[in-house]
Write a protein that holds these residues in place. Structure first.
Motif, PDB file in Angstrom:
ATOM      1  N   GLY A   1      45.336  44.251  41.744  1.00  0.00           N
ATOM      2  CA  GLY A   1      45.099  45.503  42.454  1.00  0.00           C
ATOM      3  C   GLY A   1      44.321  45.295  43.736  1.00  0.00           C
ATOM      4  N   ILE A   2      43.284  44.468  43.674  1.00  0.00           N
ATOM      5  CA  ILE A   2      42.478  44.173  44.864  1.00  0.00           C
ATOM      6  C   ILE A   2      43.335  43.492  45.929  1.00  0.00           C
ATOM      7  CG2 ILE A   2      40.562  42.764  45.727  1.00  0.00           C
ATOM      8  CD1 ILE A   2      39.272  43.206  42.896  1.00  0.00           C
ATOM      9  N   ARG A   3      44.127  42.502  45.480  1.00  0.00           N
ATOM     10  CA  ARG A   3      44.994  41.779  46.436  1.00  0.00           C
ATOM     11  C   ARG A   3      45.961  42.740  47.126  1.00  0.00           C
ATOM     12  NH1 ARG A   3      50.049  39.489  46.176  1.00  0.00           N
ATOM     13  NH2 ARG A   3      50.225  39.898  43.944  1.00  0.00           N
ATOM     14  N   GLY A   4      46.537  43.665  46.353  1.00  0.00           N
ATOM     15  CA  GLY A   4      47.483  44.606  46.933  1.00  0.00           C
ATOM     16  C   GLY A   4      46.837  45.643  47.836  1.00  0.00           C
ATOM     17  N   LEU A   5      45.586  45.969  47.549  1.00  0.00           N
ATOM     18  CA  LEU A   5      44.896  47.002  48.317  1.00  0.00           C
ATOM     19  C   LEU A   5      44.337  46.488  49.636  1.00  0.00           C
ATOM     20  CD1 LEU A   5      43.727  49.879  48.514  1.00  0.00           C
ATOM     21  CD2 LEU A   5      41.837  49.130  47.032  1.00  0.00           C
ATOM     22  N   LEU A   6      43.987  45.208  49.694  1.00  0.00           N
ATOM     23  CA  LEU A   6      43.340  44.668  50.894  1.00  0.00           C
ATOM     24  C   LEU A   6      44.287  44.626  52.102  1.00  0.00           C
ATOM     25  CD1 LEU A   6      41.265  41.604  49.607  1.00  0.00           C
ATOM     26  CD2 LEU A   6      40.359  43.724  50.605  1.00  0.00           C
ATOM     27  N   ALA A   7      43.734  44.932  53.253  1.00  0.00           N
ATOM     28  CA  ALA A   7      44.431  44.690  54.518  1.00  0.00           C
ATOM     29  C   ALA A   7      44.553  43.177  54.705  1.00  0.00           C
ATOM     30  CB  ALA A   7      43.638  45.300  55.667  1.00  0.00           C
ATOM     31  N   PRO A   8      45.501  42.695  55.540  1.00  0.00           N
ATOM     32  CA  PRO A   8      45.669  41.244  55.734  1.00  0.00           C
ATOM     33  C   PRO A   8      44.379  40.520  56.106  1.00  0.00           C
ATOM     34  CG  PRO A   8      47.503  42.419  56.711  1.00  0.00           C
ATOM     35  CD  PRO A   8      46.526  43.464  56.274  1.00  0.00           C
ATOM     36  N   SER A   9      43.508  41.192  56.841  1.00  0.00           N
ATOM     37  CA  SER A   9      42.239  40.567  57.239  1.00  0.00           C
ATOM     38  C   SER A   9      41.072  41.039  56.375  1.00  0.00           C
ATOM     39  CB  SER A   9      41.929  40.882  58.704  1.00  0.00           C
ATOM     40  OG  SER A   9      41.797  42.290  58.884  1.00  0.00           O
ATOM     41  N   GLY A  10      41.369  41.778  55.306  1.00  0.00           N
ATOM     42  CA  GLY A  10      40.316  42.349  54.471  1.00  0.00           C
ATOM     43  C   GLY A  10      39.649  41.320  53.575  1.00  0.00           C
ATOM     44  N   VAL A  11      38.483  41.690  53.036  1.00  0.00           N
ATOM     45  CA  VAL A  11      37.776  40.795  52.123  1.00  0.00           C
ATOM     46  C   VAL A  11      37.347  41.544  50.868  1.00  0.00           C
ATOM     47  CG1 VAL A  11      36.930  39.245  53.933  1.00  0.00           C
ATOM     48  CG2 VAL A  11      35.510  41.170  53.193  1.00  0.00           C
ATOM     49  N   PHE A  12      37.228  40.780  49.801  1.00  0.00           N
ATOM     50  CA  PHE A  12      36.681  41.265  48.540  1.00  0.00           C
ATOM     51  C   PHE A  12      35.328  40.589  48.343  1.00  0.00           C
ATOM     52  CE2 PHE A  12      36.603  40.397  43.760  1.00  0.00           C
ATOM     53  CZ  PHE A  12      36.049  41.637  43.451  1.00  0.00           C
ATOM     54  N   VAL A  13      34.272  41.385  48.180  1.00  0.00           N
ATOM     55  CA  VAL A  13      32.925  40.860  47.959  1.00  0.00           C
ATOM     56  C   VAL A  13      32.451  41.331  46.585  1.00  0.00           C
ATOM     57  CG1 VAL A  13      30.572  40.685  48.848  1.00  0.00           C
ATOM     58  CG2 VAL A  13      32.477  41.012  50.443  1.00  0.00           C
ATOM     59  N   PHE A  14      31.924  40.412  45.801  1.00  0.00           N
ATOM     60  CA  PHE A  14      31.511  40.766  44.448  1.00  0.00           C
ATOM     61  C   PHE A  14      30.210  40.047  44.089  1.00  0.00           C
ATOM     62  CE2 PHE A  14      34.108  36.994  44.195  1.00  0.00           C
ATOM     63  CZ  PHE A  14      33.500  36.199  43.230  1.00  0.00           C
TER      64      PHE A  14
END
Length: 413
Positions: free
Chosen positions: A190-203
Motif C-alpha cells: 500500500g505504501i509503495r502504491g501510494l508514494l509519488a515517484p520521488s516520495g519517501v516512507f519514514v518510520f
C-alpha cells in the motif's frame, strides 16, 4: 487458547517457516486494557507472550497474534501522554521536511496517526495531511482538532482509494506502528502504491539491539508483533519494490530506529548508514538464537533479585505501591509476579486515574496518593522515566519513602 488469537507459523517479513523460541514471558491480558469500575466483573483473556526468531532472515516477532480489533478499536494511549514525545515529533517533522523538501500543498499520510501530533507539524509546514487510525475515539479527537483522520486500518486497498481521491503522497510516515501489524507485506504494498515517484516512507520502530542492551524487555507486549532490525528490513523492502536509504538510532521508546525508504531506483542516494548497521548487527550475532540466551538469563536474574527484596519487605510488613500505568507495566507486573504485591499504582496521566490495571485490577490513582497514603516503598514500573519521577517526588523521599527502580538492575533509592 482464546478465539481472538492465533499461532503464527511463518515469518512476517520473509515467510520463512522455521522459528526458534528466544524468549518466553508470562502470558498477560491485552497490555493497555485498563478497565473502568463498571468492567471489573469482566474476565480479561490472557494471551501467550512468546518471542521467536526466524532462522531464514533473523526477524524477531511474537509467535501468537491477537486480533487487531481486540487491541486497537478502543485504544486509549495518546501520544501527548508520553513525556517528551510531542517535542520529539516537532524535531522529527523539522528534520524530515528539511531532508525531503516536499512541495507546498503535497500530501503527507501518517499511518497510526493517534491524535495527529506529527501531522500537525507537517500541516504547519505547508503540507496537506491525512491520518489513518483505527481507534475510533482518538481518530474523532484528531478530526475535531483539524487533522483529517480516517478511523480504519491501513491496507493496500485503502491506499489505492486515497491515491485516487487525493493523488500520490510525497511523504508517508508510521511511528511505533510498523511493528504492530500482522500483514506488513500488504501495508508495504500500500505504501509503495501510494508514494509519488520521488516520495519517501519514514518510520520509527523499537530497535532489537536497544531492547537487549538496555534490558527493555517490557516493551514486549501483544500490540508489538515485530522487533525490528536493519538486515531483515532491508531485504523485506527490496522484495516489495522499495529500498531502505537511511537508518539512524534514536532515543525514544527505550531505543528506536528511524528508517527512510523510497521506491527502488528513486532519486535519493542510499546512505552508508544502511550497510554500517547491517555489519554492526552481524558483529553482534543479532540474528542467531544463541545471542538471546544471555538476555533471558539477565531478565531471570533481575526477577530473582526483585522477588527476594519484595518478599523481605512484605515479611517486615512494609506497604508497597507502583508508579506508572502504561502498556509496558503489564508485562512487568505479570513477568515479575507483582500483581499481589502492590496495593495501588499512581500515574501522572489523568485519563489513567480511576482505572484498574489489566487482569489484576490494581487501582490507578493520582500521584497525590503517595503523600496521602504514604506507602513505604514504590516500585517505579515506568522505570525508563525514573529520573523524572524521582526529581518530581523528592518530597516523598523526604517524608521517609523509598523508590525501587527494577531495571536495568534492581536499585533502592
Amino acid at each position: 487458547m482464546p478465539a481472538d488469537v492465533y499461532r503464527r507459523n511463518a515469518c512476517g517479513l520473509c515467510g520463512g517457516q522455521e522459528t526458534d523460541l528466544i524468549l518466553h514471558l508470562a502470558p498477560t491480558p491485552a497490555a493497555d486494557d485498563y478497565v473502568p469500575v463498571e468492567r471489573l466483573n469482566e474476565v480479561q483473556e490472557i494471551y501467550p507472550l512468546d518471542l521467536g526468531l526466524c532462522r531464514k532472515c533473523g526477524h524477531a516477532q511474537l509467535l501468537d497474534v491477537v486480533s487487531p480489533e481486540t487491541l486497537f478499536r478502543n485504544y486509549i494511549y495518546l501520544t501527548a501522554s508520553s513525556p517528551g514525545l510531542v517535542e520529539h515529533f516537532r524535531q522529527y517533522a523539522e528534520q524530515v521536511l528539511g531532508r525531503v523538501e516536499p512541495a507546498k500543498g503535497s500530501l503527507a499520510v501518517d499511518i497510526g496517526s493517534n491524535e495527529g501530533v506529527l501531522l500537525r507539524f507537517f500541516q504547519e509546514g505547508g503540507m496537506r495531511v491525512l491520518g489513518i487510525d483505527p481507534a475510533r475515539e482518538i481518530a474523532q479527537k484528531a478530526k475535531d482538532s483539524g487533522i483529517e483522520t480516517l478511523p480504519t486500518f491501513f491496507t493496500s486497498e485503502l491506499a489505492r482509494q486515497i491515491k485516487k481521491e487525493r493523488g500520490p503522497a510525497a511523504l508517508v510516515t508510521a511511528n511505533n506502528v510498523f511493528a504492530h501489524a500482522d500483514d506488513l507485506a500488504d501495508i508495504t504494498e500500500g505504501i509503495r502504491g501510494l508514494l509519488a515517484p520521488s516520495g519517501v516512507f519514514v518510520f520509527e520502530v523499537s530497535y532489537l539491539v536497544d531492547m537487549i542492551q538496555g534490558m527493555v524487555f517490557d516493551y514486549i507486549y501483544h500490540e508489538h508483533l515485530c522487533y525490528h532490525s536493519v538486515k531483515p528490513l532491508n531485504e523485506f523492502f527490496r522484495r516489495h519494490g522499495m529500498e531502505l536509504i537511511e537508518v539512524e538510532r534514536i532515543a525514544t521508546k527505550g531505543g528506536s530506529l528511524r528508517g527512510t525508504a523510497q521506491l527502488v531506483g528513486g532519486p535519493r542516494q542510499v546512505s552508508a548508514s544502511v550497510s554500517r548497521f547491517i555489519a554492526f548487527e552481524e558483529d553482534l550475532g543479532l540474528h542467531h538464537a544463541e545471542s538471546f540466551k544471555a538476555f533471558a538469563t539477565k531478565i531471570d536474574s533481575v526477577k530473582a533479585d526483585l522477588g527476594s527484596l519484595l518478599r523481605d519487605l512484605t515479611a517486615e510488613g512494609k506497604t508497597i505501591a507502583g508508579y506508572g500505568a502504561s502498556a509496558t507495566v503489564t508485562t512487568l507486573i505479570y513477568h515479575f509476579d507483582l500483581g499481589d504485591v502492590m496495593s495501588f499504582i499512581v500515574d501522572d496521566n489523568p485519563s489513567r486515574q480511576g482505572l484498574f490495571s489489566p487482569g489484576f485490577h490494581i487501582p490507578v490513582e493520582a500521584p497525590l496518593a503517595l503523600y496521602e497514603r504514604k506507602p513505604d516503598y514504590v516500585i517505579v514500573l515506568a522505570w525508563r522515566f525514573s529520573d523524572l519521577i524521582l526529581e518530581k517526588h523528592q518530597a516523598f523521599l523526604a517524608q521517609g519513602g523509598h523508590f525501587i527502580v527494577p531495571l536495568p538492575k534492581v536499585e533502592v533509592l
